[in-house]
Scaffold this motif. Structure first.
Motif, PDB file in Angstrom:
ATOM      1  N   GLU A 259       1.253  -5.131  -4.741  1.00 24.03           N
ATOM      2  CA  GLU A 259       1.778  -4.812  -3.412  1.00 24.03           C
ATOM      3  C   GLU A 259       2.025  -6.075  -2.594  1.00 24.03           C
ATOM      4  OE1 GLU A 259       0.607  -2.121   0.523  1.00 24.03           O
ATOM      5  OE2 GLU A 259      -0.542  -1.939  -1.331  1.00 24.03           O
TER       6      GLU A 259
ATOM      7  N   ARG B  99       5.126  -7.953  -4.036  1.00 17.89           N
ATOM      8  CA  ARG B  99       6.338  -7.202  -3.706  1.00 17.89           C
ATOM      9  C   ARG B  99       6.713  -7.389  -2.240  1.00 17.89           C
ATOM     10  NH1 ARG B  99       4.594  -2.006  -3.968  1.00 17.89           N
ATOM     11  NH2 ARG B  99       4.863  -1.855  -6.230  1.00 17.89           N
ATOM     12  N   THR B 100       5.722  -7.289  -1.360  1.00 21.38           N
ATOM     13  CA  THR B 100       5.987  -7.451   0.071  1.00 21.38           C
ATOM     14  C   THR B 100       6.508  -8.842   0.383  1.00 21.38           C
ATOM     15  OG1 THR B 100       4.271  -5.832   0.626  1.00 21.38           O
ATOM     16  CG2 THR B 100       4.961  -7.339   2.370  1.00 21.38           C
TER      17      THR B 100
ATOM     18  N   THR C  26      11.220   0.755   4.485  1.00 19.86           N
ATOM     19  CA  THR C  26      10.550   1.147   3.252  1.00 19.86           C
ATOM     20  C   THR C  26      10.393   2.662   3.224  1.00 19.86           C
ATOM     21  OG1 THR C  26       8.365   0.834   4.253  1.00 19.86           O
ATOM     22  CG2 THR C  26       9.318  -1.042   3.083  1.00 19.86           C
TER      23      THR C  26
ATOM     24  N   ASP D 250      -0.617  -1.365   8.473  1.00 26.56           N
ATOM     25  CA  ASP D 250      -0.427  -0.921   7.089  1.00 26.56           C
ATOM     26  C   ASP D 250       0.173   0.472   6.983  1.00 26.56           C
ATOM     27  OD1 ASP D 250      -1.313  -3.238   5.918  1.00 26.56           O
ATOM     28  OD2 ASP D 250      -3.380  -2.567   5.692  1.00 26.56           O
TER      29      ASP D 250
ATOM     30  N   HIS E 236       4.862 -10.076  10.152  1.00 29.81           N
ATOM     31  CA  HIS E 236       5.627 -11.161   9.536  1.00 29.81           C
ATOM     32  C   HIS E 236       6.429 -11.966  10.545  1.00 29.81           C
ATOM     33  CE1 HIS E 236       4.538  -9.468   5.665  1.00 29.81           C
ATOM     34  NE2 HIS E 236       4.942  -8.298   6.099  1.00 29.81           N
TER      35      HIS E 236
ATOM     36  N   VAL F  57       8.971  -4.617   9.517  1.00 32.12           N
ATOM     37  CA  VAL F  57       9.009  -3.549   8.521  1.00 32.12           C
ATOM     38  C   VAL F  57       8.879  -2.213   9.239  1.00 32.12           C
ATOM     39  CG1 VAL F  57       7.890  -2.558   6.492  1.00 32.12           C
ATOM     40  CG2 VAL F  57       8.007  -5.044   6.757  1.00 32.12           C
TER      41      VAL F  57
ATOM     42  N   CYS G 155      -2.574 -11.153   3.244  1.00 39.53           N
ATOM     43  CA  CYS G 155      -1.965 -10.039   3.979  1.00 39.53           C
ATOM     44  C   CYS G 155      -1.476 -10.434   5.366  1.00 39.53           C
ATOM     45  CB  CYS G 155      -2.948  -8.878   4.093  1.00 39.53           C
ATOM     46  SG  CYS G 155      -4.378  -9.219   5.148  1.00 39.53           S
TER      47      CYS G 155
END
Length: 378
Positions: free
Chosen positions: A192, A195-196, A213, A239, A247, A252, A362
């Motif tokens: 994960e 991929r992120t 997403t 999350d 980010h 996202v 993260c």
């Protein structure tokens, strides 16, 4: 009737949150699964001339090929890539195909939030919409919301030869990283994370400011309990919420988080939405299932006997992220009990006070404060 309900829910989710502005470039992360495929169809219909309330952003598609860690042979990986490219081309949107191995080549800067937009505050959502409509009238609306493709985009066209697979050395290096992870849970988290990072970097490189997403309500509910089991209760807001701003320069968004997996399955079946199914992440012999798998089995098992299980977990996620919840700042009273997940959860616990207090994996703040329990240990 079901179609109208499905479409309305998607448009209402975007309209209510108002984080995607007209003319903004949005990258849709497509896995080929049911939820992301349904999301792409919703965007297609929202941009069509027949739509009552047309979407006004500029979409692009991204597929991350993960066949190496899913134990697919080179032939199977090429077949999956060919299937995905056919689906992406059929949308008419610009698309991008990348491999998970490319995560090994990312610059160290991916481990830090990107610089947020500086300068004077931008226009409000209403002002941006009015300006966009006025500009379209001046230019003479041509009936499409899509500008010309950039040089970095792969425009839709006749099927071409799938992109070449990465070198065997890169694939082996990636597999060694996953095999070094001691448990199935660690491999799920590693996948994960990689991929992120790939998706965010692809968005930055190609000028996209938002990433969509396809997490469904079912997936969000599983993520809620999984995070709590892994000690990540302080980060539930970023999350599982509708928006994830950790980010910095790339946001996202999760527009499918109000749909259950069953609703998505019915929609795809009724309207013949094509999907591509890939095998699960590999496991070692005699290895225990990951926490992600255990939580999913637990919730889906309860869902069979008690049909409101998934929606209840989703709805009552509020107490786990605000003040006094798991990962909160102490206290027992939570005024947001029973609120919809992510709407009342506070992202503050996930913010780092300094770079030294930020997790490199993260990008959330290190959860080292024990709160009211801290004084009871040691």
């Amino acid at each position: 009737c079901f179609r109208d309900y499905f479409v309305h829910k998607f448009r209402a989710m975007l309209g209510k949150n108002r984080v995607i502005f007209p003319g903004e470039k949005v990258l849709l992360a497509v896995s080929g699964g049911p939820a992301s495929s349904a999301m792409v169809r919703q965007v297609q219909e929202g941009l069509s001339r027949e739509a009552a309330k047309r979407l006004r952003f500029v979409p692009g598609l991204l597929y991350v090929e993960e066949g190496a860690v899913r134990r697919q042979s080179p032939e199977q990986r090429e077949q999956t890539l060919a299937q995905m490219e056919t689906l992406l081309q059929a949308t008419g949107f610009p698309y991008h195909l990348i491999h998970l191995e490319q995560a090994l080549e990312l610059a160290p800067s991916i481990l830090q939030p990107g610089p947020e937009r500086a300068g004077t505050p931008g226009p409000s959502y209403k002002e941006a919409v009015d300006s966009f409509i006025q500009q379209q009238r001046q230019d003479g609306d041509s009936g499409t919301s899509l500008p010309a493709h950039s040089a970095q985009d792969t425009p839709a066209g006749p099927p071409a030869t799938p992109p070449r697979l990465p070198d065997a050395a890169q694939t082996q290096e990636l597999l060694r990283s996953f095999e070094a992870a001691g448990t199935a849970t660690a491999r799920e988290e590693l996948l994960e994370m990689l991929r992120t990072h790939l998706i965010v970097q692809a968005a930055r490189d190609r000028g996209y400011t938002k990433v969509m997403t396809g997490e469904s309500l079912t997936r969000v509910a599983v993520k809620l309990l999984t995070n709590l089991s892994l000690g990540r209760g302080a980060f539930l807001a970023v999350d599982t919420g509708f928006t994830d701003r950790r980010h910095g320069d790339v946001m996202v968004v999760r527009p499918m988080r109000d749909y259950t997996a069953k609703e998505i399955a019915f929609y795809n079946r009724f309207f013949s939405i094509p999907t591509v199914i890939v095998p699960p992440l590999f496991t070692k012999r005699r290895e225990k299932p990951s926490i992600h798998q255990l939580v999913e089995r637990f919730l889906l098992g309860l869902q069979e006997e008690f049909p409101s299980t998934i929606s209840t977990v989703y709805r009552y996620g509020g107490p786990w992220g605000g003040a006094g919840g798991v990962g909160g700042s102490g206290g027992t009273h939570n005024p947001h009990f029973g609120c919809r997940t992510g709407e009342k959860l506070s992202p503050e616990p996930a913010k780092a006070s300094s770079e030294s207090q930020r997790c490199l994996l993260c990008l959330c703040g290190l959860d080292t404060d024990g709160g009211e329990w801290g004084g009871h240990w040691g």
